[in-house]
Every structure is written in structure tokens, then in C-alpha cells.
Design a protein around this motif. Structure first.
Motif, short mmCIF file in Angstrom:
data_model
loop_
_atom_site.label_atom_id
_atom_site.label_comp_id
_atom_site.label_asym_id
_atom_site.label_seq_id
_atom_site.Cartn_x
_atom_site.Cartn_y
_atom_site.Cartn_z
N ASN A 61 56.17 21.21 48.27
CA ASN A 61 55.70 20.22 47.29
C ASN A 61 55.86 20.72 45.86
O ASN A 61 55.86 19.94 44.90
N VAL A 62 56.04 22.03 45.72
CA VAL A 62 56.23 22.63 44.39
C VAL A 62 57.71 22.70 44.03
O VAL A 62 58.10 22.48 42.88
N PHE A 63 58.52 22.98 45.04
CA PHE A 63 59.96 23.12 44.83
C PHE A 63 60.69 21.91 45.42
O PHE A 63 60.11 21.08 46.10
N ALA A 64 61.97 21.83 45.13
CA ALA A 64 62.83 20.83 45.79
C ALA A 64 63.45 21.50 47.01
O ALA A 64 63.60 22.72 47.07
N GLN A 78 59.63 29.44 38.75
CA GLN A 78 59.49 27.98 38.66
C GLN A 78 58.68 27.59 37.42
O GLN A 78 59.03 26.63 36.72
N GLN A 84 59.93 25.32 34.17
CA GLN A 84 59.19 24.14 33.69
C GLN A 84 58.91 24.22 32.19
O GLN A 84 58.90 23.20 31.51
N TRP A 92 62.21 19.92 35.60
CA TRP A 92 63.21 20.56 36.45
C TRP A 92 62.52 21.39 37.53
O TRP A 92 61.40 21.88 37.35
N ARG A 93 63.21 21.54 38.66
CA ARG A 93 62.66 22.36 39.74
C ARG A 93 63.74 23.24 40.37
O ARG A 93 64.92 22.91 40.33
N GLN A 102 65.55 24.32 43.54
CA GLN A 102 65.79 23.73 44.85
C GLN A 102 66.10 24.84 45.85
O GLN A 102 67.01 25.64 45.66
N LEU A 157 69.29 24.40 41.06
CA LEU A 157 68.32 23.68 40.21
C LEU A 157 68.55 22.18 40.33
O LEU A 157 69.67 21.73 40.54
#
Length: 245
Positions: free
Chosen positions: A22-25, A59, A63, A69-70, A72, A144
Motif C-alpha cells: 500500500n506504500v509502494f507500487a 520512498q 516523495q 511518485w512511488r 514500484q 519509479l
């Protein structure tokens, strides 16, 4: 045997922990799971606890620079069985790309293709002294995505077996030497290099080291990490803290 595999390992016993997706892609289903890689009850979305903490730091830095942006996650923990599966899969795909038949390869052709594969893929060794980086839970393959989830163009896809995968391939000095007659516009090459530099900067600021041949691969605390740190300073760590799990 690759140079970094000579680094001794003193296992610290840190646990593998799940990456909070849920924090990252992340791609779902996982790219290797789609190929039927044998993870069994294990998951590719795991890292050592300390490595995950550093990834969270990266991460947060991303931000700050690029809100929304995340990072991935492409791949993280990889059991030996999956490493072997992916080496075999990559070998077969490379054979087909070359227009050859797997059961008709000469010894020289097989050796040449394996050399190409092992330039990017670690040998799936069960020897605890020479574990593949991903099998330690300390290595991660990433890219990313922007604020709406669109991948940032890095100039080549993850896992491509070519010089385009080298982290500095699109850098101006490197390009002039390696691809003097290529038709890719300078602005586009600069864009790819700029994007790769964003990834490199957030990860190295969080304590990671980048694989010399792969713009997407970063690690911390494994043999490759120690070996790369030693290239910068002989006074740094000489023992890896993460072994095979």
C-alpha cells in the motif's frame, strides 16, 4: 564465480518481512508468478527488515522531490528454485530470440548464450557461501511511477539482456563512446539518464548500492553490497550480514 562471491558472510539472523504494497507500487500478479515460477508458500514481496526500513527511507526522499511518485517493486526475495526457473526461462527465451533450437545447440552456442544470461542473472547456487543476491532477501529490483501510476521511462525494460541495462548507458560521455552513430536524439538520451539518476540518488542516499550491469537492481548488506562499498573505500565493511534464507 563472480568477484563479490568471495566476500565472507556472517549471517545476522534478521527476519524476512513483507513489503507494504500500500506504500509502494507493484505489479499484480507478480511478473514471475505469471510465468509459473515455483514460489510455493513464499512471496516475492519480502525483504530483510533492515533493508525494508532503508527502502522506506528512499520512498520518503522520492516523495519530497516528486510528490505523488512511488517506487514500484518489480522483484525482491527470490528462492533458489525461482532463481533456477528464471535462469532456465531466460536461457530458453534468448535461444529463441537468436533463431536457434534448444535441442540443436552446439557446445559453443550454449556457452555463449549462458555467458549472456549470467552477465545479468546470478548462478542459482545452493552453496551458503555463494547465494544469489535476491535469495538473501537483501536485493530488490525496482523502477519509479508518477503520481497517476504511469511508469517513468528508463530507456529499457527490467531484465533486458543488453548494454542498455547498464546504469550509465545513456550518460553523455558513455554514449559518445559506445553508440556514436545511434539515431536516438540527445534530448531523449538525457531524459533516460536523468530518470535513472533520480532512482540512483534516492537509493544510494538510503544506503543501497547499485548493480554494475542493471539500472533496476539495488542491494544492502549482501555480498555484492560489501564488494561495491569496498570499491569506494577499503576502510569500509568487509563482511556481508545477509546470507541465504
Amino acid at each position: 564465480m563472480k568477484p563479490y562471491q568471495a566476500i565472507p558472510i556472517v549471517e545476522c539472523g534478521e527476519p524476512l518481512v513483507p513489503i507494504p504494497l500500500n506504500v509502494f507500487a507493484a505489479q499484480q500478479p507478480h511478473p514471475y508468478v505469471k510465468l509459473a515460477a515455483p514460489y510455493g508458500a513464499r512471496s516475492p514481496y519480502f525483504l530483510r527488515e533492515g533493508v525494508l526500513h532503508s527502502l522506506m527511507t528512499a520512498q520518503a526522499q522520492l516523495q519530497e522531490w516528486y510528490p505523488g511518485w512511488r517506487i514500484q517493486i518489480f522483484d525482491a526475495y527470490r528462492p533458489i528454485a525461482v532463481q533456477q526457473f528464471m535462469v532456465d526461462h531466460t536461457f530458453q527465451e534468448t535461444v529463441r530470440t537468436c533463431g536457434l533450437e534448444p535441442d540443436q545447440l552446439t557446445t559453443a552456442q550454449r556457452s555463449e548464450i549462458l555467458d549472456r544470461v549470467y552477465q545479468f542473472w546470478a548462478v542459482p547456487s545452493n552453496n551458503p557461501a555463494t547465494p544469489p543476491p535476491h535469495s538473501t532477501g537483501a536485493a530488490i529490483d525496482i523502477t519509479l511511477v508518477d503520481a497517476v501510476g504511469i511508469p517513468i521511462d528508463m530507456g529499457s525494460p527490467i531484465d533486458e539482456l543488453s548494454e542498455r541495462s547498464y546504469p550509465n548507458h545513456f550518460a553523455a560521455a558513455q554514449w559518445a563512446k559506445a553508440e556514436p552513430h545511434c539515431t536516438i536524439e540527445a534530448a531523449q538520451r538525457s531524459y533516460f539518464d536523468h530518470n535513472r539518476q533520480i532512482l540512483y540518488r534516492i537509493m544510494t542516499a538510503a544506503g543501497f548500492q547499485q548493480h554494475p550491469n542493471e539500472w533496476w537492481h539495488f542491494s544492502q548488506g549482501d555480498q555484492m553490497w560489501v564488494w561495491l562499498v569496498q570499491q569506494e573505500s577499503l576502510d569500509k565493511a568487509s563482511v556481508a550480514r545477509y546470507g541465504m534464507v
